[in-house]
Design a protein around this motif. Structure first.
Motif, short mmCIF file in Angstrom:
data_model
loop_
_atom_site.label_atom_id
_atom_site.label_comp_id
_atom_site.label_asym_id
_atom_site.label_seq_id
_atom_site.Cartn_x
_atom_site.Cartn_y
_atom_site.Cartn_z
N UNK A 184 -8.62 -13.36 67.72
CA UNK A 184 -8.82 -12.04 68.32
C UNK A 184 -9.26 -10.99 67.29
N UNK A 185 -8.88 -11.19 66.03
CA UNK A 185 -9.30 -10.23 64.99
C UNK A 185 -10.82 -10.24 64.84
N UNK A 186 -11.41 -11.44 64.80
CA UNK A 186 -12.85 -11.55 64.67
C UNK A 186 -13.57 -10.94 65.88
N UNK A 187 -13.01 -11.17 67.06
CA UNK A 187 -13.59 -10.56 68.26
C UNK A 187 -13.49 -9.04 68.17
N UNK A 188 -12.37 -8.55 67.64
CA UNK A 188 -12.21 -7.10 67.48
C UNK A 188 -13.23 -6.51 66.54
N UNK A 189 -13.51 -7.21 65.44
CA UNK A 189 -14.54 -6.73 64.51
C UNK A 189 -15.90 -6.67 65.21
N UNK A 190 -16.21 -7.72 65.98
CA UNK A 190 -17.51 -7.76 66.67
C UNK A 190 -17.62 -6.65 67.70
#
Length: 358
Positions: A184-190
């Protein structure tokens, strides 16, 4: 039904197109009202003992937006189609002022936060619709009878619906895959980078509001020369504006105002830059899509858009390696498939037609 009605209006002279507004309200009232009711009914099935009241309030206000938003956007597009872009801009400004005023009043009255976002949006859109209709009445137009059966509009609309749902579903599936495979962190960055890059899409939407119907007209009358002329204007303004914006916000530096506002967008180096480039490329092909729609080739548009949507999901499936970049690279894949399909489709549209002198 509203979008096919706008396409049908291309058969009329520009000043007469607003005359269809007298019919469009009655013709399409059922769809947004049904959508709003659907949101409310869905909320009734998911409410719990603790979240029930909040969910119901959110559903009620979002349901109202499902009613007001289609008519608000339809009114502005019909103004552009009738060469009353000034009235369309004034209507948009009225909605902005009403939104800002509504938020201020909601804060002052200490309203429950859950009702503010969609509640203010619904009220501001309703007020802007009234403002826009009042502006039209100052320069009244004659009523225009719709010479096309509703079923024909629905036949056109079903393919446009498919063309809209395909990419939307792919975006949802892609986000789910990125969250599952990369976290979810990577999705948040995107998603943060998407917010930072969104002005490119806003600029494209603004240009399309003014030039889009001219592209559809070019497709309708099979004028390749007119189409390419407006496409050049669209691409030049979009390219210059996006390039300047890219230079300012691509990376975290002292002159970038977004770095402090959206710090998560810059957690991954170059993610914002890639997202801006992806949005630009995806937006550049939009005029060809409008030409095909104006020419009545909605089925081909649906085929291309759904195929391109597959590229988003395929790239998202590689999120384990690509991480946050899977989102913008998916948009690039979407754009590449569209470009590879819309360019030949446009050539086919104008094949065998001699260039007009205009």
């Amino acid at each position: 039904v509203l979008y096919p009605l706008e396409i049908w209006s291309l058969r009329l002279s520009r000043p007469d197109r607003l005359g269809l507004l007298y019919r469009s309200g009655k013709l399409a009232a059922a769809a947004p009202v049904t959508a709003g009711a659907g949101v409310l009914l869905a909320a009734l099935f998911v409410t719990g003992e603790t979240t029930g009241p909040q969910v119901l309030r959110l559903a009620l206000t979002s349901g109202l937006v499902a009613v007001t938003a289609p008519f608000y956007e339809h009114l502005k597009r019909m103004m552009h189609l009738s060469e009353r872009s000034g009235s369309a801009a004034a209507t948009a400004v009225a909605q902005l002022v009403l939104s800002a005023t509504g938020i201020g009043l909601a804060v002052a009255a200490d309203l429950e936060p859950v009702v503010v976002p969609f509640g203010v949006l619904a009220v501001s859109q309703a007020g802007a619709i009234w403002f826009g209709l009042a502006a039209i009445r100052r320069r009244p137009v004659a009523r225009v009878d719709l010479a096309t059966p509703t079923v024909e509009l629905m036949r056109s609309g079903r393919w446009l619906l498919v063309a809209g749902l395909g990419p939307a579903g792919a975006v949802f599936a892609g986000a789910a895959l990125v969250s599952h495979l990369a976290g979810s962190d990577q999705l948040g960055y995107a998603q943060a980078a998407h917010v930072a890059a969104r002005p490119v899409l806003v600029l494209a939407a603004g240009l399309a509001a003014v030039l889009g119907f001219r592209m559809m007209e070019a497709g309708a009358i099979r004028s390749a020369t007119a189409g390419i002329r407006f496409w050049k204007v669209y691409a030049m303004v979009l390219g210059i504006g996006s390039s300047i914006y890219l230079l300012v916000v691509a990376v975290d530096w002292v002159g970038n105002p977004l770095a402090a506002l959206l710090p998560r967008a810059y957690e991954v180096q170059w993610l914002v830059a890639v997202t801006i480039a992806a949005n630009l490329l995806a937006s550049l092909i939009r005029p060809a899509r409008d030409e095909l729609i104006g020419a009545g080739r909605e089925l081909r548009v649906a085929q291309i858009d759904v195929s391109a949507a597959g590229g988003v999901v395929v790239v998202a499936a590689l999120a384990g390696s690509l991480e946050a970049f899977a989102i913008p690279l998916g948009v690039l894949a979407f754009a590449a498939i569209q470009i590879g399909s819309y360019i030949p489709a446009r050539k086919s549209l104008y094949a065998g037609i001699a260039a007009d002198p205009s």
